[in-house]
Design an enzyme around this catalytic site. Sequence first.
Site, PDB file in Angstrom:
ATOM      1  CD  GLU A 132      -2.942   1.191   2.278  1.00  0.00           C
ATOM      2  OE1 GLU A 132      -2.840   0.354   3.189  1.00  0.00           O
ATOM      3  OE2 GLU A 132      -3.820   2.052   2.252  1.00  0.00           O
ATOM      4  N   GLY A 272       2.632   2.473  10.769  1.00  0.00           N
ATOM      5  CA  GLY A 272       2.338   1.705  11.974  1.00  0.00           C
ATOM      6  C   GLY A 272       2.204   0.219  11.710  1.00  0.00           C
ATOM      7  CB  ALA A 273       0.337  -2.207  11.574  1.00  0.00           C
ATOM      8  CG  MET A 274       0.079  -3.267   4.852  1.00  0.00           C
ATOM      9  SD  MET A 274      -0.909  -1.811   4.364  1.00  0.00           S
ATOM     10  CE  MET A 274      -2.118  -2.602   3.313  1.00  0.00           C
ATOM     11  CG  ASN A 276      -0.015  -6.796   3.877  1.00  0.00           C
ATOM     12  OD1 ASN A 276      -0.078  -5.905   3.047  1.00  0.00           O
ATOM     13  ND2 ASN A 276       0.868  -6.820   4.862  1.00  0.00           N
ATOM     14  CG  HIS A 308      -6.417   0.402  12.462  1.00  0.00           C
ATOM     15  ND1 HIS A 308      -7.041   1.628  12.414  1.00  0.00           N
ATOM     16  CD2 HIS A 308      -5.900   0.219  11.225  1.00  0.00           C
ATOM     17  CE1 HIS A 308      -6.911   2.147  11.214  1.00  0.00           C
ATOM     18  NE2 HIS A 308      -6.216   1.307  10.454  1.00  0.00           N
ATOM     19  CD  GLU A 309      -3.145  -2.128  10.526  1.00  0.00           C
ATOM     20  OE1 GLU A 309      -3.602  -2.361   9.385  1.00  0.00           O
ATOM     21  OE2 GLU A 309      -2.824  -0.983  10.908  1.00  0.00           O
ATOM     22  CG  HIS A 312      -7.846  -2.120   7.677  1.00  0.00           C
ATOM     23  ND1 HIS A 312      -8.678  -1.184   7.115  1.00  0.00           N
ATOM     24  CD2 HIS A 312      -6.754  -1.424   8.128  1.00  0.00           C
ATOM     25  CE1 HIS A 312      -8.114   0.023   7.239  1.00  0.00           C
ATOM     26  NE2 HIS A 312      -6.959  -0.097   7.850  1.00  0.00           N
ATOM     27  CD  GLU A 331      -6.519   3.158   6.565  1.00  0.00           C
ATOM     28  OE1 GLU A 331      -6.696   3.008   7.801  1.00  0.00           O
ATOM     29  OE2 GLU A 331      -5.897   2.316   5.872  1.00  0.00           O
TER      30      GLU A 331
HETATM   31  N1  TRP Z   1      -3.226   0.742   5.664  1.00  0.00           N
HETATM   32  C1  TRP Z   1      -2.314   1.000   6.734  1.00  0.00           C
HETATM   33  C2  TRP Z   1      -3.176   1.276   7.947  1.00  0.00           C
HETATM   34  O1  TRP Z   1      -3.666   0.412   8.561  1.00  0.00           O
HETATM   35  C3  TRP Z   1      -1.416   2.168   6.490  1.00  0.00           C
HETATM   36  C4  TRP Z   1      -0.113   1.863   5.854  1.00  0.00           C
HETATM   37  C5  TRP Z   1       0.754   0.933   6.251  1.00  0.00           C
HETATM   38  C6  TRP Z   1       0.534   2.555   4.825  1.00  0.00           C
HETATM   39  N2  TRP Z   1       1.893   1.015   5.505  1.00  0.00           N
HETATM   40  C7  TRP Z   1       1.777   1.990   4.623  1.00  0.00           C
HETATM   41  C8  TRP Z   1       0.182   3.622   4.042  1.00  0.00           C
HETATM   42  C9  TRP Z   1       2.670   2.450   3.678  1.00  0.00           C
HETATM   43  C10 TRP Z   1       1.064   4.104   3.079  1.00  0.00           C
HETATM   44  C11 TRP Z   1       2.305   3.514   2.900  1.00  0.00           C
HETATM   45  O2  TRP Z   1      -3.488   2.351   8.293  1.00  0.00           O
HETATM   46 ZN    ZN Z   2      -5.750   1.486   8.478  1.00  0.00          ZN
END
Ligand code: TRP
Ligand code: ZN
Length: 889
Positions: A132, A272-274, A276, A308-309, A312, A331
């Site tokens: 992302e 912070g985190a992602m 996926n 949060h993650e 998602h 978001e």
């Molecule tokens: N989608 C992620 C969230 O939970 C945000 C995020 C994680 C992100 N890594 C990133 C956005 C790198 C831009 C680039 O909020």
């Molecule tokens: Zn998010």
Amino acid sequence: MNARTEPRRSSDDIVRLADYRVPAWWVEAIELTFDLDIEATILHARLHLRRERDEPLRLEGDGLQLLEVRMDGRVLAEADYLLDDAGLTIPGVRDRGVLETRVRIEPASNTALSGLYLSGSRERGFLLTQCEAQGFRHITFFPDRPDVLAKYTVTLRANAARFPVLLAGGDPDGEGDLPDGRHWARFVDPHPKPGYLFALVAGHLEKIERAYRTAEGRDVTLRIWAEADAIGGCDFAMDSLERAMRWDERVYGRNYDLSVFNIVATHDFNMGAMENKGLNIFNAKYLLADPDTTTDDEYRHIEAVVAHEYFHNWSGNRVTCRDWFQLSLKEGFTVFREQSFCADMQSAALQRIDDVAGLRRAQFPEDAGPLAHPVRPSQYRAIDNFYTATVYEKGAELVRMLAGWLGPERFRRGTDLYFSRHDGQAVTIEDFLAALGDANDLDLSPYLAWYAQAGTPCVRARGEYDAASRTFTLHLAQHTPPTPGQPDKQPLPIPVRIALFARDGSRLRLRSIGESVASGNERVLELAHTQQAFVFEGIDTTPVPSLLRGFSAPVTLQCEYAPQDLALLLRHESEGYDRWNAAQQLALRAFDARLLDEIGTPALAAWLEVLSDLFDQDETQLDPALLAELSRPPSEIELGARVESFDPDAVHAAREKIEDALATRLRDRLLPRYGSLHALERGAPDSTAQARRRLKGRVLSLLLRALPWEGGAIALVQFQGAQTMTDRLSALGALTRAKFPEAAQVLRDYRERYDGNALALDKWFTLQAQVPAHAALDAVRALTTDPAYAQGNPNRVQALLGAFARGNPVGFHRPDGAAYRYLADQIARIDAMNPQLGARLAKAFEGWHKLEPKRRAAARSALEGLSKRPDLSRDLDDMLSRMLGDRRD
Ligand code: TRP
Ligand code: ZN
């Protein structure tokens, strides 16, 4: 990896919401086979394509070495396709086709941390991905936009000794050995997803594991992965994950949908985190916890980010965004879900206070400055720059307003319809509003204006009591100041929650015009026009209105409260948030007067008086954490926003006077209170113990003002005997800020104790960067030569430079402009490695135009100098040109 391959500033590099078109090509399924290696990874991709429109096939790809292209099995000659810096164009493809590409990627030289990259050392580190928003194009040629949803089959192959663990999103679908010490693993994701949700991880990792059965009866294995030295810190995150999963089942009816759920921790991460699909990746800072190194605040953040993650998985993954303009669809909604979860897990009042304080500190300034943009922006040049407080936190407030309007049952009906109607789709904010509306036979489309209009509305309120008719009339007016590109604003529908208080602190029952009986003691007024009046009948005394209760809308309020009115609300409001808000308003008034050098102002006197009474209440009467927040004046950033021409030294001095006045007033109460809190300290992690520590930290900092000698000695003892990081850090912070002679030694002790512990060292860097003094710059410079400082590591850079530039107004804004020039120089270096990080640091300048003239000129020249450097990334260039007011729209 190069973010600089794209042209800087051409007239056609702006992406506009109005230009959205359905993709010309769909990818129905994709098979990816990786031969993983740190220096050179080879990826074979098969895309099953279907045409939507008669246009050449266009795939994004950036920084990829193309080895081969095949169409339906046939190798294409160079003349059959067009390769440029940003992708691949293949004319003449029929309605359907299977495109195969082979590319070579170099993970170890990817310093931008977008795409496939290496975390940790070449010898022991592991490979991971971040896609992302537009990282997938750094991995393979693909229509890299969120509305192209494909089914993924991913096969990973690698040397088994170097990469013992192989993970990708989806359900595991086999694994085995290969010749030459290699092995493989396959993953199939049954849920179509956009490229930005793709993820893989490979390397030396340990895991903890837990079995989970969803409410629907699906058996899931939850796994958290970390490097060997960190795996002991994953249990709290696992508990949080389980709580989040149960909560989403109960509150939103959402169940998890794969056989495994993986989380991986890394120290090298831009955000912070992602989320996926099936393979969340976390900045270690928001995952790892242990009592010796994690503060109470950090425990709360970890629980929030894990939730949060996880949330998602539905709000973002099962239902995703049509385009990046809709980012807040996932978001804003997910932050709202996260905040609601946290409120349920512990004190709802404290959660609301933290959320609103954060909004005022970060989002209000954004909305009032050169970077202001709507929650749904209408254009962008660099989408990475739109992961903002406006999209996230203001976006969450917009969902909260909708939820408040509908009430819990109707809101749930609405979200049920949203999730079922749009499952597996990429949708828009309009779709979200339509689902919430359709489920309840309502038209919520007027609400879209909130998403389209930037700037914080200001609501002006004036009350009028008429004793003869026993009526109270509330006149409300709204106004939104102009923002870049949006000179004219329209009125928005603003819910104003209100209660009326009598002088004795009791709540009045409310009866509006036309109602025969009073029906309760709270109302939600809907301010839909520029001006409106609301009349309450049967009111026997001049009431004190409590307005925007619970922060019912993300607006600022102007109301001519007398200090004693605010004092009354601070004493008698039933909701913690509203008491805090009254205290903040009183402190702001006191600040305004202090800045004008008015001694003995009524606002300050009222604030001190109520707080000293509140300090006499014990734990059974007042939550210690709430007391800590009630007694904390607004931040210097917030105070600075009140003055026309911001002089950070003057604002700091005024805030210091207010703090000193409070410390003096509370002097006799501080030592006993500290003593009783300290006596109760057991190092426990529960919320009662956390609340006491929050107050203890606050009392300690006041003690150092009121009784510097005793305070210092107490802080030293607290540091040495601390059973928690919270206590250790609050003592260390107090000593460092007060420039206590022992501070240097204590900092050395801390450094030694946590040598090699990245997260603990980050806090050590931050503490020193935030000493409010002009000389802080010298400390920061010196710290960049510390062997533990790493320019390529976002956490370390944020802990030092970010903390300095955003959390130390006195230091960063020193009048000679030296810190501006220094930061600009650092940003240029960092940008060459990691554009996202460089651009985010540059945001520290966003308030430059409000500075007093001398600093403003210095900041401007630093920014202009930076913007003229060659080879800036698009991210940084976009950030700088918007901050300098260079809008080309
Ligand atoms: N989608 C992620 C969230 O939970 C945000 C995020 C994680 C992100 N890594 C990133 C956005 C790198 C831009 C680039 O909020
Ligand atoms: Zn998010």
